[in-house]
Design a protein around this motif. Structure first.
Motif, PDB file in Angstrom:
ATOM      1  N   ALA A  12       0.831  -1.214   0.000  1.00  0.00           N
ATOM      2  CA  ALA A  12       0.000   0.000   0.000  1.00  0.00           C
ATOM      3  C   ALA A  12       0.860   1.256   0.000  1.00  0.00           C
ATOM      4  O   ALA A  12       0.635   2.188  -0.784  1.00  0.00           O
ATOM      5  CB  ALA A  12      -0.932  -0.005   1.210  1.00  0.00           C
ATOM      6  N   THR A  13       1.864   1.287   0.864  1.00  0.00           N
ATOM      7  CA  THR A  13       2.725   2.472   0.939  1.00  0.00           C
ATOM      8  C   THR A  13       3.547   2.623  -0.332  1.00  0.00           C
ATOM      9  O   THR A  13       3.776   3.739  -0.808  1.00  0.00           O
ATOM     10  CB  THR A  13       3.660   2.386   2.159  1.00  0.00           C
ATOM     11  OG1 THR A  13       2.923   1.937   3.292  1.00  0.00           O
ATOM     12  CG2 THR A  13       4.260   3.747   2.471  1.00  0.00           C
ATOM     13  N   MET A  14       4.003   1.498  -0.874  1.00  0.00           N
ATOM     14  CA  MET A  14       4.776   1.548  -2.123  1.00  0.00           C
ATOM     15  C   MET A  14       3.955   2.171  -3.250  1.00  0.00           C
ATOM     16  O   MET A  14       4.430   3.063  -3.962  1.00  0.00           O
ATOM     17  CB  MET A  14       5.220   0.145  -2.531  1.00  0.00           C
ATOM     18  CG  MET A  14       5.960   0.103  -3.861  1.00  0.00           C
ATOM     19  SD  MET A  14       6.440  -1.584  -4.324  1.00  0.00           S
ATOM     20  CE  MET A  14       7.223  -1.277  -5.921  1.00  0.00           C
ATOM     21  N   ILE A  15       2.727   1.727  -3.395  1.00  0.00           N
ATOM     22  CA  ILE A  15       1.896   2.215  -4.494  1.00  0.00           C
ATOM     23  C   ILE A  15       1.532   3.687  -4.293  1.00  0.00           C
ATOM     24  O   ILE A  15       1.575   4.482  -5.245  1.00  0.00           O
ATOM     25  CB  ILE A  15       0.637   1.341  -4.643  1.00  0.00           C
ATOM     26  CG1 ILE A  15       1.032  -0.046  -5.161  1.00  0.00           C
ATOM     27  CG2 ILE A  15      -0.379   1.987  -5.584  1.00  0.00           C
ATOM     28  CD1 ILE A  15      -0.106  -1.020  -5.290  1.00  0.00           C
ATOM     29  N   ILE A  16       1.185   4.072  -3.073  1.00  0.00           N
ATOM     30  CA  ILE A  16       0.840   5.472  -2.813  1.00  0.00           C
ATOM     31  C   ILE A  16       2.028   6.380  -3.117  1.00  0.00           C
ATOM     32  O   ILE A  16       1.886   7.450  -3.712  1.00  0.00           O
ATOM     33  CB  ILE A  16       0.371   5.647  -1.355  1.00  0.00           C
ATOM     34  CG1 ILE A  16      -0.987   4.960  -1.162  1.00  0.00           C
ATOM     35  CG2 ILE A  16       0.246   7.125  -0.995  1.00  0.00           C
ATOM     36  CD1 ILE A  16      -1.450   4.928   0.264  1.00  0.00           C
ATOM     37  N   CYS A  17       3.222   5.932  -2.720  1.00  0.00           N
ATOM     38  CA  CYS A  17       4.424   6.721  -2.999  1.00  0.00           C
ATOM     39  C   CYS A  17       4.730   6.717  -4.495  1.00  0.00           C
ATOM     40  O   CYS A  17       5.104   7.742  -5.064  1.00  0.00           O
ATOM     41  CB  CYS A  17       5.600   6.152  -2.208  1.00  0.00           C
ATOM     42  SG  CYS A  17       7.047   7.201  -2.188  1.00  0.00           S
ATOM     43  N   ALA A  18       4.554   5.563  -5.133  1.00  0.00           N
ATOM     44  CA  ALA A  18       4.880   5.425  -6.558  1.00  0.00           C
ATOM     45  C   ALA A  18       3.984   6.284  -7.454  1.00  0.00           C
ATOM     46  O   ALA A  18       4.405   6.678  -8.545  1.00  0.00           O
ATOM     47  CB  ALA A  18       4.785   3.970  -6.982  1.00  0.00           C
ATOM     48  N   VAL A  19       2.771   6.586  -7.000  1.00  0.00           N
ATOM     49  CA  VAL A  19       1.876   7.381  -7.845  1.00  0.00           C
ATOM     50  C   VAL A  19       2.046   8.883  -7.624  1.00  0.00           C
ATOM     51  O   VAL A  19       1.334   9.675  -8.233  1.00  0.00           O
ATOM     52  CB  VAL A  19       0.394   6.992  -7.640  1.00  0.00           C
ATOM     53  CG1 VAL A  19       0.166   5.542  -8.005  1.00  0.00           C
ATOM     54  CG2 VAL A  19      -0.083   7.272  -6.208  1.00  0.00           C
ATOM     55  N   GLY A  20       3.001   9.270  -6.753  1.00  0.00           N
ATOM     56  CA  GLY A  20       3.308  10.690  -6.659  1.00  0.00           C
ATOM     57  C   GLY A  20       3.140  11.344  -5.313  1.00  0.00           C
ATOM     58  O   GLY A  20       3.296  12.559  -5.190  1.00  0.00           O
TER      59      GLY A  20
ATOM     60  N   ASP B  33       7.136  10.590   3.105  1.00  0.00           N
ATOM     61  CA  ASP B  33       6.706  10.833   4.481  1.00  0.00           C
ATOM     62  C   ASP B  33       5.192  10.965   4.573  1.00  0.00           C
ATOM     63  O   ASP B  33       4.566  10.448   5.516  1.00  0.00           O
ATOM     64  CB  ASP B  33       7.399  12.072   5.060  1.00  0.00           C
ATOM     65  CG  ASP B  33       7.278  13.298   4.184  1.00  0.00           C
ATOM     66  OD1 ASP B  33       6.847  13.171   3.025  1.00  0.00           O
ATOM     67  OD2 ASP B  33       7.612  14.406   4.661  1.00  0.00           O
ATOM     68  N   ILE B  34       4.595  11.606   3.569  1.00  0.00           N
ATOM     69  CA  ILE B  34       3.134  11.727   3.545  1.00  0.00           C
ATOM     70  C   ILE B  34       2.492  10.361   3.314  1.00  0.00           C
ATOM     71  O   ILE B  34       1.430  10.052   3.887  1.00  0.00           O
ATOM     72  CB  ILE B  34       2.683  12.706   2.444  1.00  0.00           C
ATOM     73  CG1 ILE B  34       3.294  14.092   2.689  1.00  0.00           C
ATOM     74  CG2 ILE B  34       1.171  12.804   2.391  1.00  0.00           C
ATOM     75  CD1 ILE B  34       2.887  14.730   3.985  1.00  0.00           C
ATOM     76  N   ALA B  35       3.107   9.523   2.488  1.00  0.00           N
ATOM     77  CA  ALA B  35       2.585   8.178   2.236  1.00  0.00           C
ATOM     78  C   ALA B  35       2.553   7.377   3.534  1.00  0.00           C
ATOM     79  O   ALA B  35       1.566   6.693   3.844  1.00  0.00           O
ATOM     80  CB  ALA B  35       3.435   7.465   1.187  1.00  0.00           C
ATOM     81  N   VAL B  36       3.634   7.460   4.322  1.00  0.00           N
ATOM     82  CA  VAL B  36       3.677   6.740   5.594  1.00  0.00           C
ATOM     83  C   VAL B  36       2.630   7.288   6.562  1.00  0.00           C
ATOM     84  O   VAL B  36       1.904   6.518   7.206  1.00  0.00           O
ATOM     85  CB  VAL B  36       5.088   6.837   6.218  1.00  0.00           C
ATOM     86  CG1 VAL B  36       5.087   6.254   7.636  1.00  0.00           C
ATOM     87  CG2 VAL B  36       6.108   6.110   5.359  1.00  0.00           C
ATOM     88  N   ILE B  37       2.531   8.602   6.643  1.00  0.00           N
ATOM     89  CA  ILE B  37       1.553   9.222   7.541  1.00  0.00           C
ATOM     90  C   ILE B  37       0.123   8.855   7.125  1.00  0.00           C
ATOM     91  O   ILE B  37      -0.754   8.643   7.973  1.00  0.00           O
ATOM     92  CB  ILE B  37       1.741  10.755   7.557  1.00  0.00           C
ATOM     93  CG1 ILE B  37       3.068  11.108   8.245  1.00  0.00           C
ATOM     94  CG2 ILE B  37       0.584  11.451   8.259  1.00  0.00           C
ATOM     95  CD1 ILE B  37       3.487  12.554   8.093  1.00  0.00           C
TER      96      ILE B  37
ATOM     97  N   GLY C 147       7.636   2.482   1.161  1.00  0.00           N
ATOM     98  CA  GLY C 147       7.809   3.836   0.632  1.00  0.00           C
ATOM     99  C   GLY C 147       9.119   3.990  -0.114  1.00  0.00           C
ATOM    100  O   GLY C 147       9.174   4.622  -1.174  1.00  0.00           O
ATOM    101  N   LYS C 148      10.190   3.412   0.401  1.00  0.00           N
ATOM    102  CA  LYS C 148      11.486   3.461  -0.280  1.00  0.00           C
ATOM    103  C   LYS C 148      11.407   2.786  -1.647  1.00  0.00           C
ATOM    104  O   LYS C 148      11.952   3.284  -2.635  1.00  0.00           O
ATOM    105  CB  LYS C 148      12.558   2.777   0.575  1.00  0.00           C
ATOM    106  CG  LYS C 148      13.095   3.597   1.735  1.00  0.00           C
ATOM    107  CD  LYS C 148      14.113   2.792   2.529  1.00  0.00           C
ATOM    108  CE  LYS C 148      14.705   3.590   3.680  1.00  0.00           C
ATOM    109  NZ  LYS C 148      15.730   4.548   3.251  1.00  0.00           N
ATOM    110  N   ALA C 149      10.728   1.647  -1.691  1.00  0.00           N
ATOM    111  CA  ALA C 149      10.573   0.934  -2.964  1.00  0.00           C
ATOM    112  C   ALA C 149       9.770   1.763  -3.955  1.00  0.00           C
ATOM    113  O   ALA C 149      10.121   1.869  -5.138  1.00  0.00           O
ATOM    114  CB  ALA C 149       9.895  -0.420  -2.723  1.00  0.00           C
ATOM    115  N   GLY C 150       8.699   2.385  -3.478  1.00  0.00           N
ATOM    116  CA  GLY C 150       7.879   3.205  -4.369  1.00  0.00           C
ATOM    117  C   GLY C 150       8.565   4.484  -4.788  1.00  0.00           C
ATOM    118  O   GLY C 150       8.355   4.989  -5.893  1.00  0.00           O
ATOM    119  N   ASN C 151       9.432   4.998  -3.928  1.00  0.00           N
ATOM    120  CA  ASN C 151      10.061   6.291  -4.176  1.00  0.00           C
ATOM    121  C   ASN C 151      10.978   6.279  -5.399  1.00  0.00           C
ATOM    122  O   ASN C 151      11.098   7.290  -6.102  1.00  0.00           O
ATOM    123  CB  ASN C 151      10.861   6.712  -2.937  1.00  0.00           C
ATOM    124  CG  ASN C 151      10.936   8.210  -2.775  1.00  0.00           C
ATOM    125  OD1 ASN C 151      10.183   8.953  -3.388  1.00  0.00           O
ATOM    126  ND2 ASN C 151      11.830   8.668  -1.930  1.00  0.00           N
TER     127      ASN C 151
END
Length: 420
Positions: A106-114, A118-122, A150-154
């Motif tokens: 979930a965090t990976m995808i949220i981060c990957a889409v932009g 830190d906001i993705a984790v929060i 998040g790191k993976a998505g980033n």
């Protein structure tokens, strides 16, 4: 460019900037002051130092513009509830029994889409705490799952760090994002394995006091939530698929506008975009400050001396790419600042050594995720605060985070060697 500054001056400037940031001086000011001191000690003189700092900051303007417009997408995803809906959809699909994997994905995808990491984790944290409390998981386990995801998505996202590396090497954003897809997936696997080991950590459980009583809110449906990110993906994919170039400056805000429109929030367009701007303005200012120190480092003998050191150690020139990403991100405690300084400083050296631009960009970008969460950066504190974790326990996660970043970095290097 003729060398103006000594390596010692550039390094002292960087150390001064780090110390100021650790002492909680506003990071942009710390970087600017560090650049000024480094330039003066490095022998550039006051006029030469200021001129180089201004030139370095100016080189960031194209990245800053793209980052400012990306705030429309970030604001839309957060304020419409789309980011939360994406997280809930993924967790529900994968299931609570696979909670660690679900949170990481979930965090990976949220981060990957932009969405910024830190906001993705929060964004995912309230869901993670609720699931973790029910499943008896530790805070360390769920937080590492989100950070690693998040790191993976980033490294496969249209986020500021990717934009900065793309600009430095003059590459297509989609190409840079896709280059690190396999390293990102490997980092995701490493995240799930490591977070699962920590998930049963004794004495680090989640209490009822950690759970937030979230106000009732009508979230968009899954189709509406994914509409904005899919718009961005399609627009950016037009270049490799149809030879139609749509710049991120256009694609990212369009995705945000689509998200606002399909979720029925057009009346909130101005407050949502204002909110998005508030989330990216800090990064934009940080990049300007980063540009000043990057200008000094780039105009110093540091590149030449590091290359000579690698040669003396019989290390291949391409090692400079991941190594510079690791060191600069550690120095600034920021993926964005680290990848920016590394790519701006060493792009010319790497290209002249015969390392392909796309491979060099990918290795620097992956390397910048190894030590980017040190305590002198905001990410360390923001992520720890998202699950109410004390600093002592938050510190214990740094080696695990570094292993996740190192996984993607090693894979990126291996892929380069295979292709070479």
């Amino acid at each position: 460019m003729d060398l103006q500054f000594t390596t010692l001056g550039a390094l002292i400037g960087l150390v001064v900037a780090i110390l100021l940031i650790i002492k909680k001086v506003q990071p942009a000011y710390g970087l600017i002051l560090g650049a000024l001191i480094g330039g003066l000690i490095g022998g550039g003189g006051l006029a030469g130092t200021v001129s180089t700092m201004v030139s370095g900051a100016g080189s960031m303007m194209s990245s800053v513009l793209r980052i400012l417009t990306s705030g429309i997408l970030a604001g839309a995803l957060i304020k419409t509830g789309a980011a939360q809906k994406i997280a809930e959809t993924i967790v529900d699909t994968i299931g609570e029994k696979r909670a660690i994997a679900a949170l990481a994905v979930a965090t990976m995808i949220i981060c990957a889409v932009g969405v910024f990491i830190d906001i993705a984790v929060i964004t995912v944290a309230p869901i993670a705490l609720a699931i973790g409390e029910r499943a008896g998981l530790s805070k360390s386990g769920i937080l590492l799952a989100m950070i690693g995801g998040g790191k993976a998505g980033n490294i496969v996202s249209p986020n500021p760090n990717t934009i900065a590396v793309t600009e430095a090497f003059k590459l297509d954003l989609t190409a840079v994002m896709m280059k690190n897809l396999i390293p990102a997936l490997c980092a995701l696997i490493a995240t799930i394995v490591l977070a699962s080991l920590l998930a049963k950590k004794a004495g680090d459980g989640i209490s009822q006091n950690d759970l937030e009583a979230a106000p009732a809110e009508k979230l968009p449906n899954a189709l509406q939530a994914f509409a904005g990110p899919l718009t961005v993906i399609v627009l950016l994919a037009l270049r490799p698929l149809a030879k139609i170039s749509v710049d991120p400056l256009i694609a990212l805000p369009l995705g945000g506008l689509v998200c606002i429109l399909v979720t029925g929030n057009i009346r909130n367009l101005i407050p949502y975009t204002d909110f998005g701007l508030s989330k990216v303005i800090g990064v934009a200012i940080l990049l300007i400050g980063t540009g000043t120190i990057a200008g000094i480092i780039k105009a110093s003998a540091l590149q030449k001396d590091m290359t000579a050191l690698l040669s003396a150690m019989n290390m291949p020139a391409f090692i400079l790419a991941p190594l510079s990403g690791i060191l600069m991100a550690a120095a600034t405690a920021s993926t964005t600042a680290g990848s920016t300084v590394a790519s701006q400083t060493f792009s010319g050296t790497l290209l002249s050594a015969g390392v392909p631009a796309l491979s060099a960009a990918a290795m620097i970008h992956a390397g910048a995720t190894v030590l980017d969460s040190l305590p002198h950066g905001s990410f360390f504190h923001a992520t720890g605060g998202s699950v109410y974790m004390d600093i002592k326990n938050r510190m214990k996660l740094i080696p695990f985070e570094a292993l996740i970043g190192l996984t993607s970095t090693i894979v990126a290097v291996i892929l380069y060697l295979v292709a070479a």
